[in-house]
Design a protein around this motif. Structure first.
Motif, PDB file in Angstrom:
ATOM      1  N   UNK A  30      -1.019 -13.663 -20.346  1.00 56.38           N
ATOM      2  CA  UNK A  30      -0.804 -13.586 -18.907  1.00 56.38           C
ATOM      3  C   UNK A  30      -0.823 -12.144 -18.425  1.00 56.38           C
ATOM      4  N   UNK A  31      -0.239 -11.247 -19.210  1.00 53.89           N
ATOM      5  CA  UNK A  31      -0.242  -9.834 -18.839  1.00 53.89           C
ATOM      6  C   UNK A  31      -1.663  -9.258 -18.819  1.00 53.89           C
ATOM      7  N   UNK A  32      -2.502  -9.691 -19.791  1.00 51.38           N
ATOM      8  CA  UNK A  32      -3.894  -9.206 -19.832  1.00 51.38           C
ATOM      9  C   UNK A  32      -4.657  -9.658 -18.583  1.00 51.38           C
ATOM     10  N   UNK A  33      -4.467 -10.944 -18.212  1.00 49.46           N
ATOM     11  CA  UNK A  33      -5.143 -11.454 -17.004  1.00 49.46           C
ATOM     12  C   UNK A  33      -4.658 -10.696 -15.766  1.00 49.46           C
ATOM     13  N   UNK A  34      -3.370 -10.484 -15.706  1.00 46.36           N
ATOM     14  CA  UNK A  34      -2.825  -9.768 -14.552  1.00 46.36           C
ATOM     15  C   UNK A  34      -3.370  -8.337 -14.484  1.00 46.36           C
ATOM     16  N   UNK A  35      -3.521  -7.701 -15.624  1.00 45.19           N
ATOM     17  CA  UNK A  35      -4.048  -6.328 -15.664  1.00 45.19           C
ATOM     18  C   UNK A  35      -5.504  -6.301 -15.179  1.00 45.19           C
ATOM     19  N   UNK A  36      -6.273  -7.298 -15.614  1.00 48.54           N
ATOM     20  CA  UNK A  36      -7.693  -7.356 -15.206  1.00 48.54           C
ATOM     21  C   UNK A  36      -7.814  -7.529 -13.688  1.00 48.54           C
ATOM     22  N   UNK A  37      -6.988  -8.433 -13.157  1.00 44.51           N
ATOM     23  CA  UNK A  37      -7.014  -8.641 -11.711  1.00 44.51           C
ATOM     24  C   UNK A  37      -6.621  -7.380 -10.967  1.00 44.51           C
ATOM     25  N   UNK A  38      -5.587  -6.700 -11.468  1.00 40.81           N
ATOM     26  CA  UNK A  38      -5.142  -5.474 -10.804  1.00 40.81           C
ATOM     27  C   UNK A  38      -6.224  -4.392 -10.849  1.00 40.81           C
ATOM     28  N   UNK A  46      -9.536  -4.869 -10.943  1.00 43.14           N
ATOM     29  CA  UNK A  46     -10.602  -5.245 -10.010  1.00 43.14           C
ATOM     30  C   UNK A  46     -10.185  -4.944  -8.579  1.00 43.14           C
ATOM     31  N   UNK A  47      -8.945  -5.320  -8.253  1.00 46.86           N
ATOM     32  CA  UNK A  47      -8.458  -5.072  -6.899  1.00 46.86           C
ATOM     33  C   UNK A  47      -8.369  -3.580  -6.609  1.00 46.86           C
ATOM     34  N   UNK A  48      -8.005  -2.769  -7.634  1.00 42.83           N
ATOM     35  CA  UNK A  48      -7.920  -1.321  -7.450  1.00 42.83           C
ATOM     36  C   UNK A  48      -9.298  -0.716  -7.149  1.00 42.83           C
ATOM     37  N   UNK A  49     -10.373  -1.216  -7.828  1.00 41.62           N
ATOM     38  CA  UNK A  49     -11.739  -0.715  -7.594  1.00 41.62           C
ATOM     39  C   UNK A  49     -12.202  -1.066  -6.189  1.00 41.62           C
TER      40      UNK A  49
END
Length: 470
Positions: free
Chosen positions: A431-439, A441-444
């Protein structure tokens, strides 16, 4: 009696003390009545404290029995003890506690001086003791074996004045004036015993034949030995393993010595000139002797002969506190009529005693028979100790096995909990890995949007500047 008491204690104080004593007596009666509802608890306390230090005492006595003069001491003490078999127990002159304590105060210093002289000449260490407390005297007089239970059964637990007057008799408390003498070895204790016996006019000639003369060593005080309890003998230790030698005696004055010698002379020469004694004359003589033989002071004192190693265990290993609980439970059980139960409990691990018909009246420590009996007693004792230890070890193993099974079950449960926790950790990591990926993408996306906004801002700023110039 009243005159003797008021000579030391003011009458008002005597009455006050008697009132306090009476309150103690009533309180003890209530305690005993209350104890009837807790016999099982008393039995548990008795069983748990009876053997608390028994093994320690037994191990100490194994070494004491090997000391020189041990058998000689036991033989001599038993020999004198047999002289009093069948006789009534010693009694004090007074039945009232105030009178008894008053007399004890008067004779205490004389008792201490006598024991000090004996201890000095035999290398013993005198342990002076205060007079027995009144509270404990009330307990000893009131906690009479099987007597209280019988009285209460007749009166429906309501003691009456008649039962009180019969119950509270203090002439049986023979250790108000007491003391103990410690010895590092049995030779010193044997010397003390022989010297003490030599101070009794009735036993003086017998002692001289054995080579003991109190006058020769400078001891002038004479006594009358009344009772000996030798707990060093085979099978005579207390149910808790304690062993000592207790002696009751009275301190004689000059007039007492003359009376004692007069009685002894008539006992040694009971026949008349014709070699016969008439029954009527003998009855008169016996009655006169009984009335004249009681010493003028008449106060029964006590001394305990103790081995220093036994005393060390009692004082420094907490044995005395355990003994007090054990004694209280024992006295209450016997008072309530459960003495047979205590005897049965004691016999569970008691050493086998020699049959009465096999006991030799006097053993000699230089004979092979005495050595064989001593070795046999040691073997029997060690066998009983080993059996007791084996039973205890089996019980400990059973308890340990049960604890291991319980611990194994706890480990299995803990292992399952760890597996569940590990699974939860893996899920949380994903879950942490998925959350990191989403964050990320949103940061870019936010960075691109920020660049566009900066461009739009620059364009708008240029337009505004051109308009201002026009």
């Amino acid at each position: 009696t009243t005159t003797t008491t008021t000579r030391m204690i003011p009458p008002r104080l005597v009455k006050l003390i008697e009132q306090v004593i009476h309150q103690h007596e009533k309180s003890l009666q209530l305690d005993v009545t209350h104890a009837k509802c807790h016999v099982e608890v008393l039995q548990q306390v008795y069983s748990s404290t009876r053997t608390a230090h028994k093994r320690v005492y037994q191990n100490i006595m194994e070494g004491v029995r090997l000391q020189p003069q041990f058998i000689a001491f036991v033989d001599r003490a038993d020999e004198v003890e047999r002289k009093f078999h069948g006789l009534a127990a010693p009694k004090q002159q007074h039945t009232k506690l105030v009178d008894l304590m008053n007399e004890a105060f008067q004779i205490k210093a004389k008792h201490t001086l006598f024991l000090s002289e004996l201890s000095t000449r035999t290398a013993g260490v005198l342990k002076e003791a205060e007079l027995k407390g009144m509270g404990r005297c009330v307990e000893k007089a009131g906690l009479t074996r099987d007597k209280y239970a019988t009285t209460n059964e007749r009166t429906n637990d309501t003691p009456n004045e008649e039962s009180d007057s019969q119950k509270w008799q203090y002439d049986g408390v023979c250790d108000v004036v007491r003391g103990a003498v410690e010895f590092e070895n049995m030779t010193q204790m044997f010397f003390f015993l022989e010297l003490l016996i030599a101070c009794d006019p009735a036993l003086k000639e017998e002692a001289r034949e054995r080579g003991w003369d109190a006058d020769a060593v400078g001891i002038k005080q004479q006594i009358k030995v009344l009772r000996i309890k030798n707990r060093f003998g085979h099978g005579k230790a207390s149910s808790g393993g304690w062993a000592d030698c207790m002696i009751n005696f009275t301190l004689l004055d000059a007039g007492d010595v003359e009376q004692s010698q007069h009685v002894q002379q008539k006992q040694n020469n009971p026949n008349d000139a014709t070699g016969e004694t008439k029954d009527a004359d003998k009855a008169v003589i016996d009655q006169h002797d009984q009335s004249q033989a009681k010493p003028l002071s008449g106060h029964v004192c006590e001394v305990q002969l103790v081995h220093s190693n036994m005393m060390l265990a009692r004082k420094n290993m907490g044995a005395h506190k355990q003994y007090e609980r054990f004694r209280s439970a024992l006295e209450l059980l016997e008072t309530l009529g459960h003495s047979e139960w205590t005897k049965a409990e004691d016999s569970r691990d008691a050493l086998p005693t020699e049959p009465q018909h096999q006991q030799h009246p006097q053993l000699v420590d230089t004979t092979e028979l005495a050595d064989a009996k001593l070795r046999l007693a040691e073997i029997e004792k060690r066998s009983a100790d080993m059996k007791w230890g084996l039973d205890a070890t089996k019980q400990e193993l059973a308890n340990t096995k049960a604890e291991l099974v319980h611990t194994k079950r706890e480990l299995i449960d803990t292992k399952r909990e760890l597996a569940d926790t590990k699974s939860e950790c893996v899920n949380t990591k994903e879950e942490l890995a998925d959350t990191k990926q989403k964050l990320t993408k949103e940061s870019a996306e936010l960075k691109l949007r920020l660049v566009e906004l900066e461009r739009e801002f620059c364009t708008a700023q240029g337009n505004l500047k051109s308009k201002s110039e026009v």
